[in-house]
Design an enzyme around this catalytic site. Structure first.
Site, PDB file in Angstrom:
ATOM      1  N   LYS A  61       0.856  -1.328  -0.075  1.00 45.01           N
ATOM      2  CA  LYS A  61      -0.143  -0.096  -0.037  1.00 45.01           C
ATOM      3  C   LYS A  61       0.977   1.340   0.143  1.00 45.01           C
ATOM      4  CE  LYS A  61      -4.283  -1.370  -0.001  1.00 45.01           C
ATOM      5  NZ  LYS A  61      -5.529  -0.781  -0.985  1.00 45.01           N
ATOM      6  N   SER A 311       0.525  -9.960  -0.625  1.00 44.56           N
ATOM      7  CA  SER A 311       0.375  -8.553  -0.412  1.00 44.56           C
ATOM      8  C   SER A 311       0.405  -7.992   0.589  1.00 44.56           C
ATOM      9  CB  SER A 311      -1.231  -8.469  -1.228  1.00 44.56           C
ATOM     10  OG  SER A 311      -2.040  -9.035  -0.350  1.00 44.56           O
TER      11      SER A 311
END
Length: 410
Positions: A61, A311
């Site tokens: 992110k 992720s």
């Protein structure tokens, strides 16, 4: 051999992603790739992990958040930013704000993981807890932006966010040049859209597959309908991809790129997390294991080398404990059953002796004496046993039955 670029997808271009990569130089970590022999054997093809769980702030992110915020004007940066997130985007925004000297307010669901809340605050952002989902937190964040003039940093629905996330795709193509399949967890879709855009431009032969939790899957219905559709429910341990409605920007890019989206079960996610920890020696959160779960669910389905994007790695230790137990049970490493014995001295000791002889490790024992179908001289024992796998579970039950113990069905 040089890679030739095909026409770029609208909204976000290969040039945008390459510019984002230059902007992130020295900010985001070029995360490693690690081959997984254990998963390769299960999947029937070579599998490589792209370890964004080792990224700064624990997930991919920071890439999109920093690109979006660095491109704000001086006047916009001075007004501050506001965001909504279950945790990973929150930390990415908070870290980017710290690096850029911007004030940040982040709205998070009331049940967000405590370590994610603490980390977001440690990076200097103000955290406000509201609602029970990212979607509800996003409503509050939008209202805050309208009220205060702060800039909303959307977790996935902005071209700069998608461009930043797309730098993961550039790195994969460089690090695994012979890649054939890339599997990516999907929540709002920003990461998958960025990767798909980069890959479609440079390597249109590479198959990109998005993976959602079946209990929070908005993309399959959305792609079938031709427009974003809100998921009917959000009931998954994978909070990082528990997003109710796809973003319009990533949805459009994924639709144009023809990216297929698969779903995985909660059992599959927990087993994948266990495999990554046990065989890969890597710590990931449930959403970060979604791509691995897809490879485990359909062995032989994906041409290799296949890259599974891990992720994120931000997981509450208490959640980790529960998920690992769930994964062990799903993998047949825990056996839970009930057995009826005579309610007299020595009966329980005989049961425990038999279990010890079977090689199982007793985790929990419970007594039930008040069920209506029990004889007055019977007791029912609930047993939780640690085993060596499914074959060992069957062996334990067979040995108990052969020794005369009455296993209660169900």
């Amino acid at each position: 051999m040089a890679l030739a670029a095909s026409p770029d997808a609208p909204g976000v271009t290969l040039a945008d992603i390459q510019a984002a990569a230059r902007l992130l130089d020295g900010v985001a970590t070029r995360t490693p790739v690690e081959e997984s022999r254990g998963l390769s054997a299960l999947a029937g093809t070579r599998v490589v992990f792209k370890c964004e769980n080792l990224q700064r702030a624990g997930s991919f992110k920071i890439r999109g958040a920093y690109v979006r915020m660095a491109r704000l004007s001086a006047a916009e940066q001075a007004r501050g930013v506001v965001a909504a997130s279950a945790g990973n985007h929150a930390q990415g925004v908070a870290l980017a704000a710290q690096l850029l000297g911007i004030d940040a307010v982040v709205y998070m669901p009331t049940d967000a993981a405590l370590p994610k809340i603490a980390a977001t605050r440690d990076y200097g952002a103000e955290v406000r807890l509201v609602g029970t989902s990212v979607d509800e937190a996003l409503v509050a964040a939008r209202a805050d932006a309208e009220r205060t003039g702060a800039v909303l940093i959307h977790p996935f629905d902005h071209v700069d966010i998608v461009a930043g996330q797309g730098t993961v795709g550039l790195e994969i193509l460089e690090q695994v040049p012979d890649v054939k399949t890339i599997l990516v967890p999907i929540g709002g879709g920003g990461l998958a859209a960025g990767i798909a855009t980069a890959v479609r431009a440079l390597r249109p032969d590479v198959r990109v597959v998005g993976v959602q939790a079946a209990n929070a899957a908005s993309y399959p219905d959305s792609l079938a309908a031709g427009h974003p559709v809100t998921a009917a429910r959000l009931a998954t341990m994978a909070d990082g991809i528990a997003v109710g409605t796809p973003g319009l920007v990533p949805f459009t890019l994924l639709q144009q790129a023809g990216v297929e989206v698969r779903t995985v079960s909660e059992e599959g996610i927990s087993r994948a997390l266990l495999l990554v920890a046990e065989r890969g020696k890597l710590l990931v959160e449930p959403s970060g294991a979604a791509a691995v779960a897809a490879l485990m669910a359909d062995p032989g389905e994906f041409e290799g080398p296949a890259v599974a994007v891990l992720s994120g790695g931000n997981i509450d230790p208490l959640v980790l404990l529960r998920v690992l137990r769930h994964g062990l049970a799903s993998a047949g490493r825990y056996l839970q059953f009930r057995v009826r014995i005579d309610d007299r001295p020595g009966s329980l000791a005989a049961l425990l002796a038999q279990l010890a002889a079977s090689g199982g490790n007793v985790m929990h024992i419970g007594h039930v004496r008040t069920r209506g179908d029990l004889a007055i001289a019977e007791v029912e024992i609930d047993v939780q046993l640690e085993t060596k796998g499914p074959d060992h579970c069957a062996q334990v039950l067979d040995q108990l039955s052969a020794a005369g113990f009455r296993i209660v069905p169900g």
